[in-house]
Design an enzyme around this catalytic site. Structure first.
Site, PDB file in Angstrom:
ATOM      1  N   GLU A 224       1.119  -1.055   0.001  1.00 41.70           N
ATOM      2  CA  GLU A 224       0.050  -0.086   0.037  1.00 41.70           C
ATOM      3  C   GLU A 224       0.858   1.114   0.057  1.00 41.70           C
ATOM      4  OE1 GLU A 224      -2.937  -0.093  -0.584  1.00 41.70           O
ATOM      5  OE2 GLU A 224      -3.397  -2.314  -0.123  1.00 41.70           O
ATOM      6  N   CYS A 258      -1.430   9.250   2.403  1.00 41.41           N
ATOM      7  CA  CYS A 258      -0.918   8.584   1.214  1.00 41.41           C
ATOM      8  C   CYS A 258      -1.913   9.080   0.131  1.00 41.41           C
ATOM      9  CB  CYS A 258      -1.014   7.218   1.345  1.00 41.41           C
ATOM     10  SG  CYS A 258      -2.303   6.204   1.815  1.00 41.41           S
TER      11      CYS A 258
END
Length: 482
Positions: A224, A258
């Site tokens: 991720e 993110c």
């Protein structure tokens, strides 16, 4: 108990811990739904019972982060996935029936199914930006799938990492969940362990090293990562609403997310209204910045210097730079590492702010003529973790969705797709591989074992064996045609 002493844990000690968990997995076999629910309940209790301690630790690590921000993004956002997994795991565990092929075998009584089996021991490498959520979030799927876990939290949030080590040690045996703290050397050794699965959340540059290390043991990976997640403002966008939602996403955790909107593409005629909307929304959320606990500090000096470097370079090369801060508030002298939300208008692509993931409260805004130009600009770069489109034009929206590739999309907001437990969350290419959340997390951390049960009668199968005769020739003639 794992705590301070794990700072010096070497590869041999980590291997021994992994071997202990693997042996326990083999000894105890697949855990029942009741055991899995019990483990999830213990994880939920850790978050609720340690709320104040978590808020204190994260504030200490960041220098300034509000209790409300931590309770929202790290604690409540972790409890939701755990509760969702608890409520659904019994259903997820059921074997999935499939139709045998060729179909005639099914008529004779053949059966096919998939059983979801725990992989064993899953390694979790979690980052600093949401250190609790990005540990407990993946853990929901890991525990629902019946696995054990070893966790390596970030050295950039040492107080939180040590707190989690103590929390887990108090509620789980190290055969179930163990936390290993330490710096980059510990992280490197951790990523080299022969886990049954490894999930890493963090920077793409570090992910390359993790992937190389995991390859030595052929460990399956979930990565991720991040990237430059774009916002496309359509001509039909409600600019007042869009600017407020974009700036909320950009200032949450001071952009240290993110999925934070990394840059905005706006029609030329919408540029000034968007700037005005951004200024108004930031002023409403943050009447002050310097001593306002609602506005998060940058986690470390090197990240502060990096983000300030983006702004300084843009200003030095003639870009229009707009700091969204109260008049007269001077952030050059401050107790904490706070950077005002900053717009960089129409930056050139050679600036670092347009080449690197920003991970801070700086938002480049570029203008475009037509939607095809915006799509082409997005497609010039690497595939991002998220993409955001604002507008009510359905044809334009579908053109953006079909013409771009990203890990996920939120329409008429930013970041929100990550909060959907019924949608898989993951990247694509440089922004990640694999996905989790909800049933997709359960399946990511499970082995889908295919099981076929053959028909009892042997006569129908005899035609497949030598000596070959008319029956198999007839069968082949029926199969080998368009």
């Amino acid at each position: 108990m794992l705590g301070e002493e794990t700072n010096a844990m070497d590869a041999a000690a980590m291997n021994a811990l992994l071997a202990k968990q693997k042996a326990a997995h083999l000894r105890d076999g697949e855990p029942s739904a009741q055991i899995r629910i019990g483990r999830i309940d213990r994880a939920i209790a850790l978050l609720i019972d340690n709320r104040a301690a978590i808020e204190d630790a994260i504030n200490q690590d960041f220098g300034s982060r509000s209790r409300e921000a931590t309770a929202f993004t790290d604690i409540a956002a972790s409890i939701g996935p755990l509760k969702h997994a608890k409520e659904n795991l019994a259903k997820w565990m059921r074997p999935e029936k499939r139709k045998p092929t060729p179909a005639i075998l099914g008529l004779f009584g053949a059966k096919a199914e998939i059983r979801f089996q725990p992989k064993g021991v899953v390694g979790i490498i979690s980052p600093w930006n949401f250190p609790v959520n990005l540990t407990f979030g993946p853990l929901a799927g890991v525990l629902a799938a019946g696995n054990r876990a070893m966790i390596k939290p970030s050295e950039f949030t040492p107080a939180t990492s040590e707190l989690m080590a103590k929390m887990f040690a108090g509620a789980f045996s190290e055969e179930e969940i163990a936390v290993v703290t330490g710096g980059p050397e510990v992280g490197q050794a951790f990523s080299s362990l022969a886990f049954d699965h490894l999930i890493f959340t963090g920077a793409t540059s570090i992910a390359r090293h993790v992937m190389r290390a995991a390859a030595e043991n052929l460990v399956p990976l979930t990565l991720e990562l991040g990237g430059k997640s774009p916002v496309i403002l359509g001509k039909s966008a409600d600019l007042e609403v869009a600017s407020a939602r974009i700036m909320n996403g950009k200032t949450l955790n001071a952009g240290q997310i993110c999925l934070a909107p990394d840059y905005v593409l706006t029609p030329r005629e919408s540029l000034e209204p968007f700037i005005a909307g951004a200024q108004a929304s930031v002023s409403k959320m943050f009447p002050t910045l310097k001593d306002n606990p609602d506005y998060t500090a940058i986690v470390a000096q090197r990240h502060y210097d990096r983000i300030k470097g983006y702004i300084d370079e843009a200003r030095a090369k003639g870009a229009r730079v707009i700091e969204l801060k109260p008049d007269g508030e001077d952030l050059s002298q401050q107790e904490h590492r706070k950077i005002a939300p900053t717009l960089i208008i129409d930056p050139s692509d050679d600036l670092k702010v347009m080449q690197e993931e920003i991970f801070g409260p700086v938002l480049p805004v570029k203008t475009y003529g037509g939607i095809d130009e915006a799509i082409a600009y997005v497609n010039k770069g690497e595939r991002p973790l998220g993409l955001y489109y604002f507008g009510s034009d359905e044809a334009e929206r579908e053109k953006v969705l079909s013409g771009t590739t990203s890990g996920g999309v939120t329409v008429n907001d930013v970041i929100f797709h990550v909060a959907q437990e019924n949608l898989p969350f993951g990247g694509v290419g440089p922004s990640g591989m694999g996905s989790y959340h909800g049933v997709d997390g359960f399946r990511e951390f499970s082995h889908a074992k295919s099981i076929y049960r053959q028909i009892k009668a042997d006569k129908p199968l005899q035609q497949m064996r030598p000596p070959y005769g008319p029956a198999i020739r007839k069968y082949l003639d029926g199969q080998l045609k368009r």
